[in-house]
Design a protein around this motif. Structure first.
Motif, mmCIF file in Angstrom:
data_model
loop_
_atom_site.group_PDB
_atom_site.id
_atom_site.type_symbol
_atom_site.label_atom_id
_atom_site.label_comp_id
_atom_site.label_asym_id
_atom_site.label_seq_id
_atom_site.Cartn_x
_atom_site.Cartn_y
_atom_site.Cartn_z
ATOM 1 N N GLU A 3 -24.586 -55.368 13.273
ATOM 2 C CA GLU A 3 -25.580 -56.268 13.853
ATOM 3 C C GLU A 3 -26.982 -55.900 13.395
ATOM 4 N N LYS A 4 -27.259 -54.599 13.288
ATOM 5 C CA LYS A 4 -28.581 -54.158 12.812
ATOM 6 C C LYS A 4 -28.809 -54.588 11.379
ATOM 7 N N LYS A 5 -27.781 -54.476 10.533
ATOM 8 C CA LYS A 5 -27.919 -54.888 9.139
ATOM 9 C C LYS A 5 -28.182 -56.379 9.042
ATOM 10 N N LYS A 6 -27.509 -57.177 9.903
ATOM 11 C CA LYS A 6 -27.733 -58.619 9.880
ATOM 12 C C LYS A 6 -29.159 -58.967 10.283
ATOM 13 N N SER A 7 -29.706 -58.263 11.237
ATOM 14 C CA SER A 7 -31.081 -58.530 11.664
ATOM 15 C C SER A 7 -32.084 -58.162 10.577
ATOM 16 N N VAL A 8 -31.811 -57.072 9.848
ATOM 17 C CA VAL A 8 -32.689 -56.688 8.746
ATOM 18 C C VAL A 8 -32.670 -57.747 7.660
ATOM 19 N N LEU A 9 -31.491 -58.278 7.338
ATOM 20 C CA LEU A 9 -31.384 -59.326 6.323
ATOM 21 C C LEU A 9 -32.148 -60.569 6.746
ATOM 22 N N PHE A 10 -32.144 -60.862 8.042
ATOM 23 C CA PHE A 10 -32.872 -62.028 8.544
ATOM 24 C C PHE A 10 -34.367 -61.889 8.274
ATOM 25 N N PHE A 11 -34.912 -60.679 8.480
ATOM 26 C CA PHE A 11 -36.342 -60.462 8.244
ATOM 27 C C PHE A 11 -36.673 -60.391 6.759
ATOM 28 N N LEU A 12 -35.707 -59.968 5.946
ATOM 29 C CA LEU A 12 -35.946 -59.885 4.509
ATOM 30 C C LEU A 12 -35.828 -61.237 3.821
ATOM 31 N N LEU A 13 -35.141 -62.173 4.455
ATOM 32 C CA LEU A 13 -34.853 -63.460 3.812
ATOM 33 C C LEU A 13 -36.093 -64.218 3.333
ATOM 34 N N PRO A 14 -37.181 -64.333 4.137
ATOM 35 C CA PRO A 14 -38.369 -65.062 3.641
ATOM 36 C C PRO A 14 -38.956 -64.440 2.367
ATOM 37 N N GLY A 15 -39.044 -63.106 2.344
ATOM 38 C CA GLY A 15 -39.581 -62.446 1.155
ATOM 39 C C GLY A 15 -38.684 -62.634 -0.053
ATOM 40 N N LEU A 16 -37.363 -62.523 0.169
ATOM 41 C CA LEU A 16 -36.423 -62.707 -0.940
ATOM 42 C C LEU A 16 -36.455 -64.138 -1.463
ATOM 43 N N LEU A 17 -36.639 -65.085 -0.554
ATOM 44 C CA LEU A 17 -36.717 -66.493 -0.955
ATOM 45 C C LEU A 17 -37.941 -66.749 -1.819
ATOM 46 N N MET A 18 -39.083 -66.198 -1.413
ATOM 47 C CA MET A 18 -40.295 -66.364 -2.207
ATOM 48 C C MET A 18 -40.168 -65.660 -3.563
ATOM 49 N N LEU A 19 -39.511 -64.492 -3.560
ATOM 50 C CA LEU A 19 -39.271 -63.786 -4.816
ATOM 51 C C LEU A 19 -38.416 -64.623 -5.755
ATOM 52 N N LEU A 20 -37.403 -65.280 -5.188
ATOM 53 C CA LEU A 20 -36.528 -66.132 -5.993
ATOM 54 C C LEU A 20 -37.287 -67.325 -6.560
ATOM 55 N N ILE A 21 -38.111 -67.958 -5.740
ATOM 56 C CA ILE A 21 -38.800 -69.181 -6.161
ATOM 57 C C ILE A 21 -39.893 -68.894 -7.175
ATOM 58 N N PHE A 22 -40.699 -67.868 -6.919
ATOM 59 C CA PHE A 22 -41.896 -67.645 -7.731
ATOM 60 C C PHE A 22 -41.718 -66.632 -8.854
ATOM 61 N N TYR A 23 -40.617 -65.886 -8.874
ATOM 62 C CA TYR A 23 -40.425 -64.883 -9.919
ATOM 63 C C TYR A 23 -39.125 -65.080 -10.698
ATOM 64 N N ILE A 24 -38.001 -65.088 -10.002
ATOM 65 C CA ILE A 24 -36.714 -65.113 -10.692
ATOM 66 C C ILE A 24 -36.475 -66.453 -11.375
ATOM 67 N N VAL A 25 -36.708 -67.556 -10.655
ATOM 68 C CA VAL A 25 -36.492 -68.878 -11.256
ATOM 69 C C VAL A 25 -37.417 -69.108 -12.455
ATOM 70 N N PRO A 26 -38.743 -68.840 -12.344
ATOM 71 C CA PRO A 26 -39.597 -69.005 -13.542
ATOM 72 C C PRO A 26 -39.198 -68.081 -14.688
ATOM 73 N N PHE A 27 -38.748 -66.866 -14.354
ATOM 74 C CA PHE A 27 -38.348 -65.940 -15.414
ATOM 75 C C PHE A 27 -37.151 -66.475 -16.186
ATOM 76 N N VAL A 28 -36.148 -66.958 -15.481
ATOM 77 C CA VAL A 28 -34.950 -67.480 -16.136
ATOM 78 C C VAL A 28 -35.262 -68.774 -16.891
ATOM 79 N N SER A 29 -36.030 -69.660 -16.278
ATOM 80 C CA SER A 29 -36.362 -70.918 -16.950
ATOM 81 C C SER A 29 -37.246 -70.684 -18.167
#
Length: 284
Positions: A3-29
């Protein structure tokens, strides 16, 4: 625990999403973009952009100058910050003011530093006046091959404090009796620095060297502030080339140059980490 790991992932999700949108996707494209011809049909041309890039004389000049400036700036910054940190650590009761003031250039706005450098190295500025008083001729520091000197000096002055603070933090972990015993044996400052201090702070020293080299690769900002988009050929960096290609909307060239430089930097730091691991094993 789960349960603790799931809560940590919940808080990390916004940062990971922004990382995906603004860094990983432009890098691959961007990789795909560097393999097309840039026309409205966006046709696949393979590695032709990379071949054309390596045949471009301005790209070769920018890459050469970038590597040369980094090979000058990074070792200089590392050595100066290490020696100054060792000196400040040796005068602990009196070094408080200097330890507080070394970060001022790092915290100062780049525009303010630029104005200082433009005044100091102007043709009629203090440096040329001092040279003239000593019987030497004035130098066009800001518009000739001599521009390398003020650029390197500006880089050292701005980044020295940050590296010095990392060294000072590492020096606090070294037992004081080691220095006292070395003094009794007649070891001087330089001997103590390179025979006691440096071997005991190898991880921090390696971190400082990596940070110094990363900042040296970003020396374009200093060059651009002083000399503009088209400086003297002696300080025309790879970032100058990519910036100019971007302004001309030559995105295929820009992306090809960016990924080429990225692979070179990745190879250099991979080699540095390999050397650091070998050195750490040798010390152990």
């Amino acid at each position: 625990m789960f349960e603790k790991k799931k809560s940590v992932l919940f808080f990390l999700l916004p940062g990971l999403l922004m990382l995906l949108i603004f860094y990983i996707v432009p890098f691959v494209s961007g990789i795909g973009h560097s393999l097309t011809d840039g026309s409205y049909k966006n046709e696949f041309v393979g590695f032709q952009n990379y071949i054309n890039l390596w045949q471009n004389s301005m790209f070769q000049l920018g890459l050469k100058n970038t590597m040369e400036l980094s090979l000058i700036c990074a070792p200089l910054l590392w050595v100066l910050s290490f020696l100054l940190a060792s000196a400040l650590a040796a005068i602990k009761p009196y070094g408080g003011f200097f330890r507080s003031s070394v970060l001022l250039p790092y915290l100062a706005p780049s525009s303010a530093i630029l104005l200082i450098w433009l005044v100091v190295f102007d043709y009629g500025g203090p440096v040329n006046r001092l040279m003239e008083a000593m019987g030497m001729q004035r130098v066009l520091w800001l518009s000739s091959g001599a521009l390398r000197f003020p650029v390197v000096l500006m880089f050292l002055w701005k980044n020295l404090g940050f590296c010095l603070i990392i060294f000072l933090a590492a020096l606090q972990s070294i037992p004081e009796p080691l220095y006292e015993y070395a003094k009794l044996e007649g070891a001087g400052f330089i001997t103590r620095a390179f025979r006691i201090t440096l071997p005991l702070i190898t991880p921090s020293a390696f971190l400082v060297f990596v940070l110094a080299w990363i900042n040296a690769f970003k020396i374009f900002k200093e060059v651009y502030f002083i000399a503009g988009a088209y400086p003297d050929y002696s300080v025309y960096t790879l970032q100058n080339y990519m910036n100019n290609m971007f302004e001309k909307l030559n995105y295929q060239n820009v992306t090809a140059a960016a990924y080429t430089f990225g692979l070179i930097v990745f190879g250099i730091f991979g080699l540095l980490f390999f050397i650091q691991r070998r050195a750490a094993r040798g010390l152990n």
